[in-house]
Design a protein around this motif. Structure first.
Motif, PDB file in Angstrom:
ATOM      1  N   UNK B 264      76.398  14.127  65.722  1.00 37.92           N
ATOM      2  CA  UNK B 264      77.823  13.976  65.430  1.00 37.92           C
ATOM      3  C   UNK B 264      78.662  14.953  66.232  1.00 37.92           C
ATOM      4  N   UNK B 265      78.201  16.208  66.343  1.00 36.25           N
ATOM      5  CA  UNK B 265      78.972  17.214  67.071  1.00 36.25           C
ATOM      6  C   UNK B 265      78.961  16.936  68.567  1.00 36.25           C
ATOM      7  N   UNK B 266      77.858  16.379  69.046  1.00 39.41           N
ATOM      8  CA  UNK B 266      77.690  16.213  70.486  1.00 39.41           C
ATOM      9  C   UNK B 266      78.461  15.007  70.998  1.00 39.41           C
ATOM     10  N   UNK B 267      78.089  13.822  70.508  1.00 37.34           N
ATOM     11  CA  UNK B 267      78.635  12.597  71.072  1.00 37.34           C
ATOM     12  C   UNK B 267      79.214  11.710  69.990  1.00 37.34           C
ATOM     13  N   UNK B 268      79.346  12.242  68.787  1.00 36.15           N
ATOM     14  CA  UNK B 268      79.885  11.449  67.696  1.00 36.15           C
ATOM     15  C   UNK B 268      78.897  10.416  67.186  1.00 36.15           C
ATOM     16  N   UNK B 269      77.611  10.631  67.412  1.00 36.45           N
ATOM     17  CA  UNK B 269      76.594   9.700  66.910  1.00 36.45           C
ATOM     18  C   UNK B 269      76.012  10.266  65.615  1.00 36.45           C
ATOM     19  N   UNK B 270      75.767   9.376  64.653  1.00 38.17           N
ATOM     20  CA  UNK B 270      75.094   9.806  63.423  1.00 38.17           C
ATOM     21  C   UNK B 270      73.726  10.370  63.763  1.00 38.17           C
ATOM     22  N   UNK B 271      73.126   9.683  64.745  1.00 43.00           N
ATOM     23  CA  UNK B 271      71.757  10.024  65.098  1.00 43.00           C
ATOM     24  C   UNK B 271      71.640   9.566  66.546  1.00 43.00           C
ATOM     25  N   UNK B 272      71.056  10.391  67.404  1.00 40.78           N
ATOM     26  CA  UNK B 272      70.819   9.912  68.760  1.00 40.78           C
ATOM     27  C   UNK B 272      69.834   8.748  68.666  1.00 40.78           C
ATOM     28  N   UNK B 273      69.781   7.900  69.689  1.00 41.80           N
ATOM     29  CA  UNK B 273      68.966   6.687  69.596  1.00 41.80           C
ATOM     30  C   UNK B 273      67.495   7.036  69.336  1.00 41.80           C
ATOM     31  N   UNK B 312      74.348  36.000  66.453  1.00 38.70           N
ATOM     32  CA  UNK B 312      74.782  34.646  66.059  1.00 38.70           C
ATOM     33  C   UNK B 312      74.722  33.645  67.208  1.00 38.70           C
ATOM     34  N   UNK B 313      74.800  34.129  68.441  1.00 41.28           N
ATOM     35  CA  UNK B 313      74.811  33.182  69.561  1.00 41.28           C
ATOM     36  C   UNK B 313      73.471  32.440  69.634  1.00 41.28           C
ATOM     37  N   UNK B 314      72.445  33.038  69.042  1.00 38.91           N
ATOM     38  CA  UNK B 314      71.123  32.400  69.060  1.00 38.91           C
ATOM     39  C   UNK B 314      71.018  31.260  68.032  1.00 38.91           C
ATOM     40  N   UNK B 315      72.086  31.061  67.236  1.00 37.69           N
ATOM     41  CA  UNK B 315      72.095  29.895  66.334  1.00 37.69           C
ATOM     42  C   UNK B 315      72.332  28.599  67.096  1.00 37.69           C
ATOM     43  N   UNK B 316      72.755  28.702  68.338  1.00 33.60           N
ATOM     44  CA  UNK B 316      73.270  27.541  69.081  1.00 33.60           C
ATOM     45  C   UNK B 316      72.252  26.398  69.148  1.00 33.60           C
ATOM     46  N   UNK B 317      72.725  25.186  68.861  1.00 35.67           N
ATOM     47  CA  UNK B 317      71.866  24.004  68.979  1.00 35.67           C
ATOM     48  C   UNK B 317      72.239  23.165  70.213  1.00 35.67           C
ATOM     49  N   UNK B 318      73.068  23.729  71.105  1.00 27.65           N
ATOM     50  CA  UNK B 318      73.389  23.101  72.399  1.00 27.65           C
ATOM     51  C   UNK B 318      73.996  21.702  72.252  1.00 27.65           C
ATOM     52  N   UNK B 319      74.968  21.591  71.342  1.00 28.99           N
ATOM     53  CA  UNK B 319      75.573  20.285  71.112  1.00 28.99           C
ATOM     54  C   UNK B 319      76.708  20.013  72.086  1.00 28.99           C
ATOM     55  N   UNK B 320      77.277  21.061  72.667  1.00 30.76           N
ATOM     56  CA  UNK B 320      78.372  20.960  73.646  1.00 30.76           C
ATOM     57  C   UNK B 320      79.741  20.724  73.015  1.00 30.76           C
ATOM     58  N   UNK B 321      79.838  20.764  71.690  1.00 28.70           N
ATOM     59  CA  UNK B 321      81.161  20.574  71.080  1.00 28.70           C
ATOM     60  C   UNK B 321      82.137  21.646  71.553  1.00 28.70           C
ATOM     61  N   UNK B 373      85.039  27.711  68.063  1.00 28.90           N
ATOM     62  CA  UNK B 373      84.314  28.087  66.852  1.00 28.90           C
ATOM     63  C   UNK B 373      84.721  27.236  65.657  1.00 28.90           C
ATOM     64  N   UNK B 374      85.887  26.595  65.727  1.00 28.06           N
ATOM     65  CA  UNK B 374      86.254  25.728  64.612  1.00 28.06           C
ATOM     66  C   UNK B 374      85.443  24.426  64.628  1.00 28.06           C
ATOM     67  N   UNK B 375      84.886  24.044  65.774  1.00 26.55           N
ATOM     68  CA  UNK B 375      84.061  22.828  65.803  1.00 26.55           C
ATOM     69  C   UNK B 375      82.563  23.139  65.861  1.00 26.55           C
ATOM     70  N   UNK B 376      82.197  24.385  66.127  1.00 24.69           N
ATOM     71  CA  UNK B 376      80.771  24.719  66.293  1.00 24.69           C
ATOM     72  C   UNK B 376      79.994  24.421  65.004  1.00 24.69           C
ATOM     73  N   UNK B 377      78.979  23.555  65.077  1.00 22.44           N
ATOM     74  CA  UNK B 377      78.244  23.198  63.856  1.00 22.44           C
ATOM     75  C   UNK B 377      77.456  24.369  63.281  1.00 22.44           C
ATOM     76  N   UNK B 378      77.215  25.413  64.102  1.00 22.35           N
ATOM     77  CA  UNK B 378      76.459  26.560  63.603  1.00 22.35           C
ATOM     78  C   UNK B 378      77.390  27.729  63.301  1.00 22.35           C
ATOM     79  N   UNK B 379      78.705  27.455  63.309  1.00 21.64           N
ATOM     80  CA  UNK B 379      79.704  28.487  62.985  1.00 21.64           C
ATOM     81  C   UNK B 379      79.486  29.782  63.763  1.00 21.64           C
ATOM     82  N   UNK B 380      79.214  29.671  65.040  1.00 20.82           N
ATOM     83  CA  UNK B 380      79.024  30.880  65.852  1.00 20.82           C
ATOM     84  C   UNK B 380      80.391  31.495  66.128  1.00 20.82           C
ATOM     85  N   UNK B 381      80.559  32.786  65.847  1.00 22.82           N
ATOM     86  CA  UNK B 381      81.858  33.420  66.117  1.00 22.82           C
ATOM     87  C   UNK B 381      82.014  33.655  67.625  1.00 22.82           C
ATOM     88  N   UNK B 382      82.274  32.570  68.346  1.00 25.03           N
ATOM     89  CA  UNK B 382      82.238  32.641  69.814  1.00 25.03           C
ATOM     90  C   UNK B 382      83.269  33.626  70.366  1.00 25.03           C
TER      91      UNK B 382
END
Ligand code: SF4
Lengths: 206, 465
Positions: B264-273, B312-321, B373-382
């Protein structure tokens, strides 16, 4: 020191602990969309399969399912049937289909049977095994995926728990729609590497 | 114009990017695509805030006990029949992969998209060692043909047009009919599928990254929309998954949480294919799957980020949001940053890998609007982490920019009130001069008109009975 010891030591130096946390279970909230059951779950699954750009078909029994496949598969070519017992043993010839058992890179159409499905996401769930080649879901151009209605689960947590209950097969696949890529000009094209077309056929057992 | 840029030249790179009309047109797609898709996907998730908090907590727990979970993960991978390797640095990781390939008698390698392998620069040395290495994610394949770095962490060829792709395919696929029509996207995708299918079927080794490592089962999770990770990890006889040590999740329920937010955060997909879990090589009797399975765990600066200021930066899941919602990224694109990870996550993460001296511009390339940081799914204080790196940059004296000098002068003047007042008096006439240092500063900023009388003078005025 080995790289392993070095890394673990560097982590410890910066405050990470090498013992497990005292209370090991994290309370992960389950959203409402992941809690639907029965008719609600089925309705959500059906809607999301269509949203995922797959075709959604209901079949009252195996023979109806085979007829649906025969109607959509390219004519005059054999169809690759996954060796899973439930589908490999069906009377394909009786439905007018030349079945070739096994996953094949050369045949455009393939059939495999999902172990479960997920209402939360509209996904199919496949476990690898002796009779369940992973490639059966990826090689065909048109993938016919059968799934029993009774196996639809509410959410992702249930699906992952099922995989654990099956002792984690070496491969677990969640499939949500046909293969696609948005890599050229951020515009969706179907059939990047996996199937261009996914037909989800639900066997309406109760 | 080369796409490989130097982060030390960030200001010049941005000017070039802003003047690049085709790039500017491409960048408009961010708002209409990624941002809208994400917003729509979050509609059905009223629990979004509590899920973000829970993901942050799950990652924090994993990080606080990372040595424990890494060892648990290793134990379980081995129990599943796989092997685990540890790499302190990029060069160690490359040497490990090359050795695995050599010992397995591998010739042809297919790769699924992985930012970590971009970070460590895996392809060039493997090719030097004599292996054929083919990227199979369509975007990665295109930029591999063009010898360019990715410009976006989930859409590597974001900066290119269809015509660029047509041209690259014509140049590379010389075995195909030169008169064929590949001007539309459909035929380009079809051609890539055909060319790469042959590569999949001929490959001996598949290299993938990892979206998550699940400690309790020794499982590697991979997500793609194309299916390239699956073909890479199933058909070749060896599968190597290469992952940063921060990718650990303690349990499967944590994975459910991450998956709910990632697509959802990356491409707005519920689930990647395709979401796939690999727990070991093929089991006895399995119909297919690799005979051997290796995981390479890479540190490359991550253990240093474990310190409290940056953990906290290590929480990143690389979603690109964070990239997709960053006004700076949307203005200059990915290449201008000159590093593997552009945008806010790069500004927070890359200094640990490349050193603050080379990357000090990146944490300054921010309006500090905080959308990331308002869109980061892992709430990283960027923004807080960017500020940390800014301070480090100033502290190390690497950021001797006009800004740094101006700040030092200001600090000196602020500690000497008389000098300060005198300087203010002198400076007032220069504030709106159409030339000189203030004019340069005002070029991209609004300078409000100077009020009549200085602040100090006005306070004194008001105090008068
Ligand atoms: S920092 Fe947050 S928003 Fe950015 S890529 Fe990582 S998880 Fe996504």
């Amino acid at each position: 020191m080995s790289a392993r010891d070095d890394i673990l030591a560097a982590l410890a130096r910066n405050g990470a602990s090498s013992v497990p946390p005292a209370n090991a279970v994290s309370a992960s909230p389950i959203p409402a969309i992941a809690t639907k059951r029965d008719a609600e779950a089925f309705a959500r699954f059906a809607a999301l399969v269509k949203e995922s750009l797959a075709e959604f078909v209901e079949a009252p029994d195996d023979y109806a399912a085979m007829r649906e496949i025969a109607a959509r598969a390219p004519k005059s070519l054999p169809i690759a049937i996954s060796p899973q017992k439930e589908i490999a043993s069906l009377d394909w010839a009786g439905a007018g289909i030349e079945a070739r058992i096994g996953a094949s890179p050369d045949l455009p159409a393939g059939v495999s049977m999902a172990d479960s499905a997920i209402a939360e996401t509209g996904s199919l769930l496949f476990f690898s095994g002796a009779n369940s080649p992973v490639l059966a879901h990826f090689l065909p151009d048109i993938h016919f995926a059968l799934v029993r209605r009774s196996t639809i689960l509410p959410g992702l947590n249930d699906a992952l728990a099922l995989a654990r209950a099956r002792a984690m097969p070496s491969t677990v696949n969640f499939i949500t729609g046909p293969s696609r890529s948005g890599d050229i000009e951020q515009t969706l094209e179907l059939g990047a590497h996996g199937p261009r077309q996914l037909v989800v056929i639900v066997l309406m057992d109760r | 114009m080369s796409a490989h840029k130097n982060p030390r030249q960030f200001p010049a790179n941005t000017r070039e990017a802003l003047a690049n009309a085709p790039l500017q047109k491409t960048l408009e797609r961010i708002k209409l695509g990624f941002q809208l898709f994400r917003m729509a996907a979050m509609q059905e998730l009223p629990e979004l805030e509590s899920l973000r908090t829970a993901l942050a907590a799950a990652k924090d727990r994993a990080l606080a006990h990372l040595p424990h979970y890494l060892e648990q993960f290793e134990k379980n991978v081995i129990a599943n029949g796989g092997q685990v390797h540890w790499a302190r640095s990029a060069s160690e990781a490359i040497a490990i992969v090359s050795r695995i390939a050599r010992e397995a008698g591998v010739k042809r390698i297919v790769k699924s998209k992985s930012m970590l392998t971009e970070e460590i620069g895996l392809n060039a040395p493997l090719i030097r060692d004599g292996f054929e290495v083919v990227e199979t994610d369509l975007g990665e394949y295109i930029i591999q043909l063009r010898d360019e770095p990715p410009s976006h962490i989930i859409a590597p060829a974001f900066h290119l047009s269809r015509a660029d792709v047509t041209q690259s395919f014509r140049a590379a696929h010389t075995h195909l009919d030169p008169k064929r029509d590949i001007d539309d996207r459909k035929s380009l995708v079809r051609e890539a599928r055909q060319v790469l299918r042959e590569k999949f079927l001929a490959a001996d080794l598949g290299i993938t990254g990892a979206n998550a490592l699940i400690a309790e089962t020794g499982t590697v999770c991979l997500v793609t929309n194309e299916g390239n990770a699956d073909l890479s990890m199933t058909h070749p006889r060896v599968h190597v998954a290469i992952a940063g040590i921060e990718k650990i999740l303690p349990a499967m329920d944590d994975l459910a949480l991450q998956l709910r937010l990632l697509g959802r955060s990356a491409s707005g997909q519920r689930m990647t294919v395709y979401t796939s879990l690999r727990s070991g090589p093929r089991k006895a009797g399995d119909a297919d799957g690799p005979e051997a399975f290796h995981v390479v765990l890479v540190d490359n600066g991550r253990s240093q980020l474990m310190r409290a200021e940056t953990r906290e930066v290590l929480r990143c899941i690389r979603c690109a949001a964070c990239l997709n919602h960053c006004p700076v990224y949307a203005s200059v694109g990915g290449h201008a940053y000159g590093v593997t990870y552009p945008g806010p996550i790069g500004a927070a993460f890359q200094p640990a890998i490349s050193g603050i001296a080379a990357t000090h511009h990146l944490p300054s390339a921010s309006s500090f609007c905080g959308r990331c940081e308002s869109v980061c799914p892992a709430k990283i204080p960027l923004t807080r982490i960017m500020r940390h790196w800014r301070e480090r940059g100033f502290g190390k004296g690497v950021a001797e920019t006009p800004n740094a000098i101006a700040l030092k002068l200001f600090a000196f003047a602020a500690r000497h009130p008389r000098l300060f007042r005198a300087a203010m008096k002198l400076a007032r006439p220069f504030w709106h001069l159409p030339f000189g240092p203030m004019a340069k500063w005002r070029k991209h900023r609004n300078a409000p008109p100077a009020p009549a009388g200085s602040f100090v003078a006005r306070v004194q005025q008001r105090r008068k009975p």
